[in-house]
Design an enzyme around this catalytic site. Structure first.
Site, mmCIF file in Angstrom:
data_model
loop_
_atom_site.group_PDB
_atom_site.id
_atom_site.type_symbol
_atom_site.label_atom_id
_atom_site.label_comp_id
_atom_site.label_asym_id
_atom_site.label_seq_id
_atom_site.Cartn_x
_atom_site.Cartn_y
_atom_site.Cartn_z
ATOM 1 N N GLY A 104 -13.254 7.181 5.197
ATOM 2 C CA GLY A 104 -14.270 7.387 6.225
ATOM 3 C C GLY A 104 -15.059 8.678 6.082
ATOM 4 O O GLY A 104 -15.664 9.153 7.035
ATOM 5 N N ASP A 118 -22.950 0.669 -2.329
ATOM 6 C CA ASP A 118 -21.614 1.220 -2.562
ATOM 7 C C ASP A 118 -20.847 0.401 -3.595
ATOM 8 O O ASP A 118 -20.256 0.937 -4.526
ATOM 9 C CB ASP A 118 -20.811 1.249 -1.258
ATOM 10 C CG ASP A 118 -21.441 2.159 -0.226
ATOM 11 O OD1 ASP A 118 -22.448 2.825 -0.552
ATOM 12 O OD2 ASP A 118 -20.929 2.202 0.904
ATOM 13 N N SER A 149 0.852 -1.191 0.000
ATOM 14 C CA SER A 149 0.000 0.000 0.000
ATOM 15 C C SER A 149 0.884 1.236 0.000
ATOM 16 O O SER A 149 1.628 1.478 0.944
ATOM 17 C CB SER A 149 -0.893 0.005 1.248
ATOM 18 O OG SER A 149 -1.292 1.337 1.535
ATOM 19 N N LEU A 168 -17.607 8.495 1.267
ATOM 20 C CA LEU A 168 -17.482 8.318 -0.182
ATOM 21 C C LEU A 168 -17.102 6.889 -0.544
ATOM 22 O O LEU A 168 -16.837 6.573 -1.701
ATOM 23 C CB LEU A 168 -16.429 9.290 -0.738
ATOM 24 C CG LEU A 168 -16.766 10.762 -0.539
ATOM 25 C CD1 LEU A 168 -15.675 11.649 -1.114
ATOM 26 C CD2 LEU A 168 -18.084 11.085 -1.209
ATOM 27 N N SER A 169 -17.055 6.038 0.471
ATOM 28 C CA SER A 169 -16.831 4.615 0.280
ATOM 29 C C SER A 169 -15.501 4.255 -0.382
ATOM 30 O O SER A 169 -15.457 3.629 -1.440
ATOM 31 C CB SER A 169 -18.002 4.001 -0.496
ATOM 32 O OG SER A 169 -18.210 2.709 -0.008
ATOM 33 N N GLU A 197 -16.914 -7.079 2.987
ATOM 34 C CA GLU A 197 -17.209 -6.214 4.151
ATOM 35 C C GLU A 197 -17.857 -7.040 5.264
ATOM 36 O O GLU A 197 -17.501 -6.921 6.433
ATOM 37 C CB GLU A 197 -18.168 -5.081 3.752
ATOM 38 C CG GLU A 197 -17.645 -4.169 2.669
ATOM 39 C CD GLU A 197 -17.103 -2.828 3.193
ATOM 40 O OE1 GLU A 197 -17.131 -2.585 4.408
ATOM 41 O OE2 GLU A 197 -16.640 -2.043 2.346
HETATM 42 P P1 ADP Z 1 -15.201 4.561 3.809
HETATM 43 O O1 ADP Z 1 -16.436 5.252 4.267
HETATM 44 O O2 ADP Z 1 -14.247 5.522 3.155
HETATM 45 O O3 ADP Z 1 -15.474 3.348 2.987
HETATM 46 P P2 ADP Z 1 -14.219 2.579 5.611
HETATM 47 O O4 ADP Z 1 -13.831 2.646 7.044
HETATM 48 O O5 ADP Z 1 -15.333 1.675 5.216
HETATM 49 O O6 ADP Z 1 -14.464 4.084 5.145
HETATM 50 O O7 ADP Z 1 -12.973 2.119 4.749
HETATM 51 C C1 ADP Z 1 -11.720 2.730 4.947
HETATM 52 C C2 ADP Z 1 -10.646 1.659 4.963
HETATM 53 O O8 ADP Z 1 -10.444 1.151 3.629
HETATM 54 C C3 ADP Z 1 -9.303 2.187 5.387
HETATM 55 O O9 ADP Z 1 -9.174 2.173 6.797
HETATM 56 C C4 ADP Z 1 -8.347 1.220 4.699
HETATM 57 O O10 ADP Z 1 -8.243 0.018 5.435
HETATM 58 C C5 ADP Z 1 -9.064 0.926 3.399
HETATM 59 N N1 ADP Z 1 -8.611 1.867 2.353
HETATM 60 C C6 ADP Z 1 -9.349 2.748 1.665
HETATM 61 N N2 ADP Z 1 -8.603 3.476 0.802
HETATM 62 C C7 ADP Z 1 -7.339 3.035 0.952
HETATM 63 C C8 ADP Z 1 -6.080 3.395 0.368
HETATM 64 N N3 ADP Z 1 -5.977 4.369 -0.540
HETATM 65 N N4 ADP Z 1 -4.978 2.704 0.757
HETATM 66 C C9 ADP Z 1 -5.069 1.728 1.683
HETATM 67 N N5 ADP Z 1 -6.224 1.362 2.271
HETATM 68 C C10 ADP Z 1 -7.343 1.998 1.932
HETATM 69 MG MG MG Z 2 -16.675 1.733 3.688
#
Ligand code: ADP
Ligand code: MG
Length: 380
Positions: A118, A168, A65, A121-122, A156
């Site tokens: 978070g 989503d 990542s 915007l998923s 999920e």
């Molecule tokens: P959201 O509402 O944005 O979906 P979530 O808590 O469901 O929030 O998902 C966020 C999680 O997804 C992060 O904590 C990470 O584990 C993963 N994630 C999302 N984007 C990235 C990224 N660019 N790089 C690494 N992990 C990511």
């Molecule tokens: Mg999410």
């Protein structure tokens, strides 16, 4: 971003990977309708995840990542679940693909994204659908798009502890530039509608608050909706979900159910109709009506469904005062973003006023995200 990803891929693995991408999403209208069997109306956005991938001939996934600057290796058996949250999404997608009879072998991957985490915007759906799409392509599994969305949803549920609906992942997989997608949450039928708001911008204002109430309130709202639907069903057996009910049928049971349940149901029935009205308006290119419906949704969410909060009502009121075309809270409520449809010439004035006045009142600045409706999961 693509270049940085490939550069890292070369450094780690000595070659380049194939590039895939997917997107976060917004929901223009249709809130709290999903569990009532109604419509949602999402679209993919110009913020997403890009991943480089290449099979490595082994049975391990080697994933990096860029955003977390972390490298993780894991196997493909159920007991190989990695401890890093971000890697669990990739692992989950592998497992859910295998569960559906798909082939997944070891691969190398590097990925990065620009969906704010978070913020509603998923970003997680963007991540899941990137890998669901990519694995299906690379290993030639021939899994259909709806099932790819379900792979993300099951990831999920089974690997990330989030009991989400399908919206989503659906939007992220099916998203198309210049189109929103009306999804019937009961039948899963869907239809694309043009969304090309020339002369307008879509902008999210993130209150950056999340009030604690959210999950208990959510369960109470669901119970109210089921209660109202059950009362209506006695007179109209065809009402399976609240979204099947007509407004006049709700009136018939007004005295039988608590006032609170009545108000919740009034919102839901109105919201289902508003989605249809917005679709009609979009086919005419009538963005002023679209905006007006967004305000009506906000009113309903705030006063009937009671899932707004001071910060979101403040942003909505400011938008109205400044003649912004449309504005409403997006997502489950009690915090998060408002989604705003703003004329180009008003954009700077509105965004600056929102930042200044919100900060003055609440002591912290909101975040601002411009979004353009764009393509979902794809090979680059
Ligand atoms: P959201 O509402 O944005 O979906 P979530 O808590 O469901 O929030 O998902 C966020 C999680 O997804 C992060 O904590 C990470 O584990 C993963 N994630 C999302 N984007 C990235 C990224 N660019 N790089 C690494 N992990 C990511
Ligand atoms: Mg999410």
């Amino acid at each position: 971003m693509k270049e940085k990803i490939q550069e890292k891929f070369r450094t780690l693995f000595g070659e380049e990977g194939e590039l895939f991408a997917s997107a976060g999403r917004v929901n223009l209208i249709g809130e709290h309708t999903d569990y009532n069997g109604g419509y949602v109306f999402p679209g993919a956005i110009d913020k997403g995840i890009i991943a480089a991938i290449k099979p490595n001939g082994g049975d391990k996934v080697k994933a990096y990542s860029l955003d977390y600057d972390e490298y993780v290796e894991f196997g493909l058996e159920e007991e190989d679940k990695p401890s890093q949250a971000w890697a669990c999404y990739i692992f989950g997608v592998c497992r859910e693909t295998i569960k559906r009879g798909g082939k997944v072998k070891g691969f190398n991957t590097v990925f990065a994204g620009d969906v704010p985490l978070g913020a509603g915007l998923s970003s997680s759906a963007a991540l899941e659908s990137t890998y669901a799409f990519a694995l299906n392509y690379i290993f030639e599994n021939g899994i259909d798009k709806f099932e790819l969305a379900k792979i993300g949803q099951s990831t999920e549920h089974n690997y990330c502890g989030v009991k989400c609906g399908i919206m989503d992942q659906f939007a992220s997989v099916f998203g198309k530039e210049g189109s929103l997608i009306r999804l019937n949450c009961k039948t899963l039928e869907y239809k694309y509608f043009p969304f090309k708001p020339e002369g307008y911008k879509l902008v999210l204002i993130d209150s950056c608050v999340k009030h604690e109430l959210a999950s208990s309130a959510y369960n109470k709202r669901r119970a109210s909706c089921e209660n109202a639907a059950a009362a209506i069903r006695k007179n109209h057996p065809e009402v399976e979900f609240l979204s099947d009910a007509k407004r006049v049928w709700l009136e018939e049971v007004r005295e039988e159910i608590p006032e609170e349940d009545f108000l919740r149901a009034e919102y839901v029935i109105g919201e289902v109709q508003r989605v249809l009205d917005v679709c009609d308006a979009l086919e005419r290119g009538d963005y002023e009506t679209v905006g007006e419906m967004m305000y009506q949704t906000h009113f309903g969410l705030s006063k009937l469904y009671e899932v707004s909060c001071e910060e979101l009502d403040f942003l909505n009121k400011l938008a109205r005062k400044m003649d912004v075309t449309g504005s409403r809270v997006m997502g489950g409520g009690f915090g998060g973003c408002t989604i705003n449809l703003v004329k180009d010439e008003l954009y700077d004035t509105f965004v600056n006023a929102a930042k200044e006045q919100f900060t003055a009142k609440f002591g912290h600045a909101p975040k601002v995200y411009d979004v353009v409706i764009s393509d979902g999961a794809r090979k680059l």
